[in-house]
Design a protein around this motif. Structure first.
Motif, PDB file in Angstrom:
ATOM      1  N   HIS A   7       1.044  -1.124  -0.099  1.00  0.00           N
ATOM      2  CA  HIS A   7       0.110  -0.034   0.101  1.00  0.00           C
ATOM      3  C   HIS A   7       0.884   1.213  -0.188  1.00  0.00           C
ATOM      4  CE1 HIS A   7      -3.659  -2.427   0.741  1.00  0.00           C
ATOM      5  NE2 HIS A   7      -2.870  -3.061   1.358  1.00  0.00           N
ATOM      6  N   GLU A   8       0.872   1.998  -1.157  1.00  0.00           N
ATOM      7  CA  GLU A   8       1.709   3.094  -1.371  1.00  0.00           C
ATOM      8  C   GLU A   8       1.265   3.966  -2.234  1.00  0.00           C
ATOM      9  OE1 GLU A   8       4.868   2.161  -4.191  1.00  0.00           O
ATOM     10  OE2 GLU A   8       3.009   1.831  -5.610  1.00  0.00           O
ATOM     11  N   TYR A   9       1.994   5.219  -2.453  1.00  0.00           N
ATOM     12  CA  TYR A   9       1.593   6.308  -3.540  1.00  0.00           C
ATOM     13  C   TYR A   9       3.045   6.455  -4.390  1.00  0.00           C
ATOM     14  CZ  TYR A   9       2.674   9.332   0.229  1.00  0.00           C
ATOM     15  OH  TYR A   9       3.342  10.197   1.166  1.00  0.00           O
ATOM     16  N   GLY A  10       3.015   6.659  -5.368  1.00  0.00           N
ATOM     17  CA  GLY A  10       4.208   6.987  -6.076  1.00  0.00           C
ATOM     18  C   GLY A  10       5.174   8.056  -5.950  1.00  0.00           C
ATOM     19  N   SER A  11       4.752   8.970  -4.822  1.00  0.00           N
ATOM     20  CA  SER A  11       5.780   9.834  -4.637  1.00  0.00           C
ATOM     21  C   SER A  11       6.344   9.702  -3.268  1.00  0.00           C
ATOM     22  CB  SER A  11       5.136  11.275  -4.646  1.00  0.00           C
ATOM     23  OG  SER A  11       4.174  11.439  -3.713  1.00  0.00           O
ATOM     24  N   ALA A 106      16.119  16.712   4.169  1.00  0.00           N
ATOM     25  CA  ALA A 106      15.446  16.637   2.688  1.00  0.00           C
ATOM     26  C   ALA A 106      14.151  17.304   2.743  1.00  0.00           C
ATOM     27  CB  ALA A 106      15.325  15.136   2.186  1.00  0.00           C
ATOM     28  N   VAL A 107      12.991  16.919   3.794  1.00  0.00           N
ATOM     29  CA  VAL A 107      12.045  17.754   3.843  1.00  0.00           C
ATOM     30  C   VAL A 107      12.190  19.255   3.805  1.00  0.00           C
ATOM     31  CG1 VAL A 107      10.040  18.034   5.232  1.00  0.00           C
ATOM     32  CG2 VAL A 107      10.823  15.671   4.842  1.00  0.00           C
ATOM     33  N   ILE A 108      13.045  19.810   4.481  1.00  0.00           N
ATOM     34  CA  ILE A 108      13.193  21.147   4.682  1.00  0.00           C
ATOM     35  C   ILE A 108      13.559  21.757   3.369  1.00  0.00           C
ATOM     36  CG2 ILE A 108      14.636  22.966   5.861  1.00  0.00           C
ATOM     37  CD1 ILE A 108      14.392  21.193   8.294  1.00  0.00           C
ATOM     38  N   ALA A 109      14.450  21.083   2.698  1.00  0.00           N
ATOM     39  CA  ALA A 109      15.145  21.565   1.461  1.00  0.00           C
ATOM     40  C   ALA A 109      14.507  21.637   0.218  1.00  0.00           C
ATOM     41  CB  ALA A 109      16.395  20.428   1.079  1.00  0.00           C
ATOM     42  N   TRP A 185      16.550  10.251  -4.116  1.00  0.00           N
ATOM     43  CA  TRP A 185      15.544  10.010  -5.022  1.00  0.00           C
ATOM     44  C   TRP A 185      14.566  11.360  -4.656  1.00  0.00           C
ATOM     45  CZ3 TRP A 185      10.343   8.852  -3.904  1.00  0.00           C
ATOM     46  CH2 TRP A 185       9.646   8.627  -5.180  1.00  0.00           C
ATOM     47  N   PHE A 186      14.109  11.261  -3.658  1.00  0.00           N
ATOM     48  CA  PHE A 186      13.110  12.375  -3.171  1.00  0.00           C
ATOM     49  C   PHE A 186      13.268  13.669  -3.610  1.00  0.00           C
ATOM     50  CE2 PHE A 186      10.821  13.954   0.802  1.00  0.00           C
ATOM     51  CZ  PHE A 186       9.475  13.994   0.261  1.00  0.00           C
ATOM     52  N   ILE A 187      14.698  13.964  -3.324  1.00  0.00           N
ATOM     53  CA  ILE A 187      15.052  15.463  -3.630  1.00  0.00           C
ATOM     54  C   ILE A 187      15.266  15.563  -5.088  1.00  0.00           C
ATOM     55  CG2 ILE A 187      17.160  16.870  -3.429  1.00  0.00           C
ATOM     56  CD1 ILE A 187      17.742  15.657  -0.708  1.00  0.00           C
ATOM     57  N   PHE A 188      15.766  14.712  -5.964  1.00  0.00           N
ATOM     58  CA  PHE A 188      16.062  14.736  -7.428  1.00  0.00           C
ATOM     59  C   PHE A 188      14.646  14.868  -8.087  1.00  0.00           C
ATOM     60  CE2 PHE A 188      20.579  13.079  -6.460  1.00  0.00           C
ATOM     61  CZ  PHE A 188      20.700  14.434  -5.637  1.00  0.00           C
ATOM     62  N   ASN A 189      13.836  13.813  -7.811  1.00  0.00           N
ATOM     63  CA  ASN A 189      12.428  13.803  -8.475  1.00  0.00           C
ATOM     64  C   ASN A 189      11.505  14.895  -8.164  1.00  0.00           C
ATOM     65  OD1 ASN A 189      12.075  10.882  -9.993  1.00  0.00           O
ATOM     66  ND2 ASN A 189      13.532  10.607  -8.448  1.00  0.00           N
ATOM     67  N   PHE A 190      11.643  15.557  -6.862  1.00  0.00           N
ATOM     68  CA  PHE A 190      10.381  16.389  -6.615  1.00  0.00           C
ATOM     69  C   PHE A 190      11.258  17.930  -6.501  1.00  0.00           C
ATOM     70  CE2 PHE A 190       9.002  12.311  -5.670  1.00  0.00           C
ATOM     71  CZ  PHE A 190       7.875  12.300  -6.252  1.00  0.00           C
ATOM     72  N   CYS A 191      12.274  18.001  -6.477  1.00  0.00           N
ATOM     73  CA  CYS A 191      12.699  19.237  -6.666  1.00  0.00           C
ATOM     74  C   CYS A 191      14.426  19.444  -7.303  1.00  0.00           C
ATOM     75  CB  CYS A 191      13.110  19.876  -5.375  1.00  0.00           C
ATOM     76  SG  CYS A 191      13.331  21.477  -5.059  1.00  0.00           S
TER      77      CYS A 191
END
Length: 305
Positions: A7-11, A106-109, A185-191
């Motif tokens: 159970h997930e979501y893509g981001s 990462a969240v803050i950035a 991955w989180f940083i580079f895909n969304f920012c």
């Protein structure tokens, strides 16, 4: 053996950690798309109130928190090990480091850089999740500090990879790589605007590319209704309780995270190990479920008989 349902979501960055683990072990699995924000009407009945993502389901067994999911994948499934050096200690230490300090930076950035682009509904949901303000202007002011912290984390990885090893434990990838990878991955895909300010061709970018190439195993898609039907038609796997937990065995307890997403889950304690606890829950329209939680980062207490 009953199949893996995630159970997930893509981001979801923590889901990406698990998707890489599926790739390392060459596993087939089914993805159930869950909402990014509440309400989550097809997830909460399975977990008893736990709302964080990802959640792994195998039949009527429900596994909460990515740290526990990784351990369960290794326990249940063969193939390449998530601990290629033979011990889980190093990987667990890397996981704790990356799930806490690196993730917070990462969240803050990310959200400080995105600023006004962040959906207000997402902000409101994350405030409810954390129990504190999700203060975008404050994050924006902290972006330089957060980036300095991420660079320091990257330097630690670079030092570890400096001997030419392909992955963190040597020639084969493992959970440690998945845990260290997902924040980038989180940083580079969304920012992606932050990429050039972080990667310095010090070996970490090559390692990142090798982990990306691992992929996600064999992914299929499943609806929430199909996942619930599987839980309804299954029985939880047998469990035992450690002697140290004998006083709580068979009693109603409450389990909750201690950092964020602290919604408590109640059930009967039917299982425990040194790293996990298991509750039995009876759910209308589904039946008996076993909901598993890690010990680290979670508290357990009597909830009355």
């Amino acid at each position: 053996m009953t199949g893996i349902i995630l159970h997930e979501y893509g981001s979801s960055p923590f889901s990406e950690k698990m998707r890489i683990c599926f790739g390392i072990k060459g596993l087939a699995w089914s993805a159930v798309d869950q909402p990014v924000i509440m309400p989550k009407p097809d997830l909460v009945p399975l977990t008893g109130g736990y709302r964080r993502i990802p959640v792994m389901q195998i039949g009527a067994d429900i596994y909460c928190d990515s740290a526990l999911i990784g351990r369960e994948l290794e326990r249940r499934f063969g193939g390449p090990s998530l601990y290629p050096a033979g011990s889980s200690g190093f990987a667990s230490a890397v996981e704790q480091w990356c799930d806490k300090g690196l993730f917070q930076a990462a969240v803050i950035a990310i959200f400080g850089t995105l600023g006004d682009q962040v959906d207000p509904a997402f902000v409101k949901d994350r405030e409810a999740l954390s129990g504190q303000p999700f203060n975008i202007p404050a994050m924006k002011a902290m972006v330089p500090f957060a980036l300095s912290q991420i660079r320091a984390h990257i330097a630690l990885l670079a030092d570890h990879l400096a001997d030419g090893r392909r992955f963190l434990e040597g020639d084969a990838p493992g959970l440690a790589d998945a845990a260290a990878y997902y924040n980038f991955w989180f940083i580079f895909n969304f920012c992606p605007v932050l990429v050039d300010s972080l990667m310095e061709n010090d070996g970490v970018d090559d390692w990142y590319g090798r982990v990306t190439e691992i992929g996600h195993g064999a992914r299929a898609v499943m609806t929430p209704a199909e996942a619930i039907a599987i839980a309804r038609d299954a029985e939880p796997a047998p469990t035992t309780v450690l002697p140290a937990d004998a006083e709580l065995a068979g009693r109603r307890v409450r389990v909750a995270a201690t950092d964020y997403g602290c919604d408590p889950v109640e059930g009967i304690l039917i299982g425990s190990t040194r790293s996990s606890v298991t509750l039995r829950r009876e759910v209308d329209g589904i039946g008996t479920l076993a909901v598993h939680f890690p010990r680290l980062g979670f508290r357990i207490e009597r909830a009355g008989d």
